[in-house]
Design a protein around this motif. Structure first.
Motif, PDB file in Angstrom:
ATOM      1  N   LEU A   1      56.851  19.178  62.861  1.00 38.73           N
ATOM      2  CA  LEU A   1      55.491  18.697  63.011  1.00 38.73           C
ATOM      3  C   LEU A   1      54.561  19.823  63.434  1.00 38.73           C
ATOM      4  CD1 LEU A   1      56.221  15.293  64.790  1.00 38.73           C
ATOM      5  CD2 LEU A   1      55.476  15.624  62.428  1.00 38.73           C
ATOM      6  N   ALA A   2      55.024  20.670  64.344  1.00 31.64           N
ATOM      7  CA  ALA A   2      54.210  21.798  64.772  1.00 31.64           C
ATOM      8  C   ALA A   2      53.977  22.765  63.621  1.00 31.64           C
ATOM      9  CB  ALA A   2      54.895  22.512  65.936  1.00 31.64           C
ATOM     10  N   TRP A   3      54.997  22.962  62.787  1.00 32.09           N
ATOM     11  CA  TRP A   3      54.868  23.865  61.646  1.00 32.09           C
ATOM     12  C   TRP A   3      53.813  23.356  60.685  1.00 32.09           C
ATOM     13  CZ3 TRP A   3      55.443  23.772  56.346  1.00 32.09           C
ATOM     14  CH2 TRP A   3      55.636  24.999  55.703  1.00 32.09           C
ATOM     15  N   GLY A   4      53.692  22.031  60.539  1.00 31.19           N
ATOM     16  CA  GLY A   4      52.746  21.475  59.589  1.00 31.19           C
ATOM     17  C   GLY A   4      51.308  21.528  60.070  1.00 31.19           C
ATOM     18  N   GLN A   5      51.102  21.578  61.360  1.00 34.15           N
ATOM     19  CA  GLN A   5      49.748  21.535  61.903  1.00 34.15           C
ATOM     20  C   GLN A   5      49.129  22.925  61.939  1.00 34.15           C
ATOM     21  OE1 GLN A   5      49.476  19.925  65.855  1.00 34.15           O
ATOM     22  NE2 GLN A   5      47.257  19.861  65.838  1.00 34.15           N
ATOM     23  N   THR A   6      47.838  22.988  61.660  1.00 29.03           N
ATOM     24  CA  THR A   6      47.095  24.234  61.808  1.00 29.03           C
ATOM     25  C   THR A   6      45.921  23.991  62.744  1.00 29.03           C
ATOM     26  OG1 THR A   6      47.684  25.130  59.656  1.00 29.03           O
ATOM     27  CG2 THR A   6      45.680  25.969  60.645  1.00 29.03           C
ATOM     28  N   THR A   7      45.832  24.774  63.793  1.00 31.61           N
ATOM     29  CA  THR A   7      44.742  24.668  64.758  1.00 31.61           C
ATOM     30  C   THR A   7      43.731  25.778  64.515  1.00 31.61           C
ATOM     31  OG1 THR A   7      45.842  26.114  66.351  1.00 31.61           O
ATOM     32  CG2 THR A   7      46.356  23.755  66.466  1.00 31.61           C
TER      33      THR A   7
END
Length: 431
Positions: free
Chosen positions: A15-21
């Motif tokens: 999930l963290a890999w998929g998110q871009t901040t």
């Protein structure tokens, strides 16, 4: 309960890999280029195969490497506008400096619109050599190695660079190659049905235009470059200028000229521009729910070729490699069809998409999917899958990740081929 907790924890890295901040873009502005990100990988990550298994076949599909802007006109219209403004004394000091930088960039880019850059050649050369060094057994004896590309020259040149990388390590390798229309049905297939979900009448388009209008706040950029409001009113399309400068800025990482245009933008502006094109590309190439699975289905001919060619090598006891070269619009639906982690998001809201989907994490320049096959003395075949030289999972059973028994992986891939992709779309995403 413990099993449920462990499963939930296992999902957190994905999930963290998929998110871009915004911070991720701030930390590396090149990522704001999305699919223009220069290939960031410098080493291949390879888990040792189980004892007794040796590699014998590599199935590779790669996007072309770094390229110039798609057309000379993408440089020229900006240069012509800046030249006109300079002659009218309508440039700020920053504008004058940007004009000088454009002059230098044009020296490299002129006549090369859409072509592979030298960096793009190096990317494929190096990917090939990492493959050879990781799996030398594949290339021993009399390997059967074939290479094919789309008819677009940057793809053919990527293929040539890859082959050159292999032959530098073993000049005796015989590698057939072709770049003709006969392979376009699987290398670069786009169905008419998919096309109906990409036009101005498609469901995503109104959302895109509203999102684009909100995110493209061009006045600050325009006023930092042009000093004469009358010139701007008569000659400058603010949104078009900002977008043109954005593409120029993010593509500089793919060129040889060591010039940057990131100072024209704030980090927030770059993030906002990335969000626009992340959404646009997703909605017209990937698992956008309202596209009814048609974009993903475009990759079925390619996946079928991957499966059937692997079957042929296994049945005939051959070793070697199949090398294919095409475009971002092909690798993105392929990764969604194969259900690689974070490659098949289901989101219609452009404001939420960056939380689950990032195009630069899937298809930077020279992005690639590899399936590496191994077998033991008993003829048992296992396979692992890689995205951009990182081992990835598919939803097939295994007790030896990142490896899968080919019979299990093949059954899963065949299921994807036999099932309309619309059936994988969650019902609650169709809104």
């Amino acid at each position: 309960m413990n099993k449920i907790l462990m499963a939930a924890l296992a999902l957190l890295p994905a999930l963290a890999w998929g998110q871009t901040t915004r911070q991720e873009i701030y930390d590396n502005l090149d990522k704001a280029g999305g699919v223009y990100l220069a290939y960031p990988v410098t080493e291949s990550h390879n888990t040792p195969a189980p004892e007794g298994y040796e590699p014998f076949y590599a199935s590779h599909f790669g996007r072309h490497g770094s390229r110039y802007l798609i057309s000379d006109q993408d440089y020229k219209w900006l240069l012509d506008l800046m030249t006109q403004a300079q002659e009218a004394n309508a440039l700020t000091p920053l504008g004058l400096d940007v004009k000088l930088r454009l002059d230098t960039v044009w020296e490299e880019g002129r006549g090369r619109g859409g072509e592979l850059t030298p960096l793009g050649q190096r990317q494929h050369h190096d990917i090939a050599q990492r493959m050879y060094r990781a799996y030398p057994q594949i290339f021993q004896g009399e390997p059967e190695i074939t290479a094919s590309s789309t008819v677009v020259m940057r793809c053919a040149h990527s293929m040539f660079a890859f082959i050159e990388g292999l032959k530098e390590l073993d000049p005796t390798l015989q590698i057939s190659r072709e770049s003709g229309t006969r392979n376009m049905d699987f290398l670069n297939y786009h169905s008419p049905e998919s096309g109906t979900y990409c036009g101005k009448d498609a469901d995503y388009y109104l959302d895109l235009k509203k999102f684009e209008s909100e995110k493209t706040q061009a006045d600050r950029v325009v006023n930092s470059i042009f000093s004469d409001s009358l010139f701007v009113r008569r000659h400058v399309d603010p949104k078009g200028f900002m977008q043109g400068m954005y593409w120029l800025a993010v593509d500089m990482q793919n060129m040889e000229t060591p010039i940057s245009f990131y100072d024209v933008f704030t980090p927030d502006e770059l993030f906002d521009m990335w969000e626009i094109y992340n959404y646009s590309f997703y909605a017209t190439n990937s698992s956008y729910p309202l596209a009814d699975g048609q974009h993903i289905d475009n990759a079925k001919n390619l996946l079928r070729n991957i499966v059937e060619t692997a079957d042929e090598y296994i049945a005939e006891g051959k070793n070697g490699a199949t090398l294919r070269f095409a475009h971002d619009g092909n690798i993105i639906p392929l990764t969604a069809l194969m259900q690689f982690p974070n490659c098949a998001a289901y989101e219609t809201n452009p404001y939420e998409l960056s939380k689950v989907y990032s195009n630069f994490k899937i298809s930077p320049m020279a992005s690639n999917v590899q399936a590496i096959f191994f077998k033991n003395a008993d003829g048992d075949v296992i396979v692992k899958f890689m995205l951009n030289e990182e081992e990835v999972s598919i939803p097939a059973k295994t007790d030896m990740f990142p490896f899968y028994r080919w019979e299990d992986a093949r059954a899963t891939l065949q299921h994807f081929l036999d099932t309309p992709s619309r059936e994988f779309i969650p019902a609650d995403s169709m809104k």
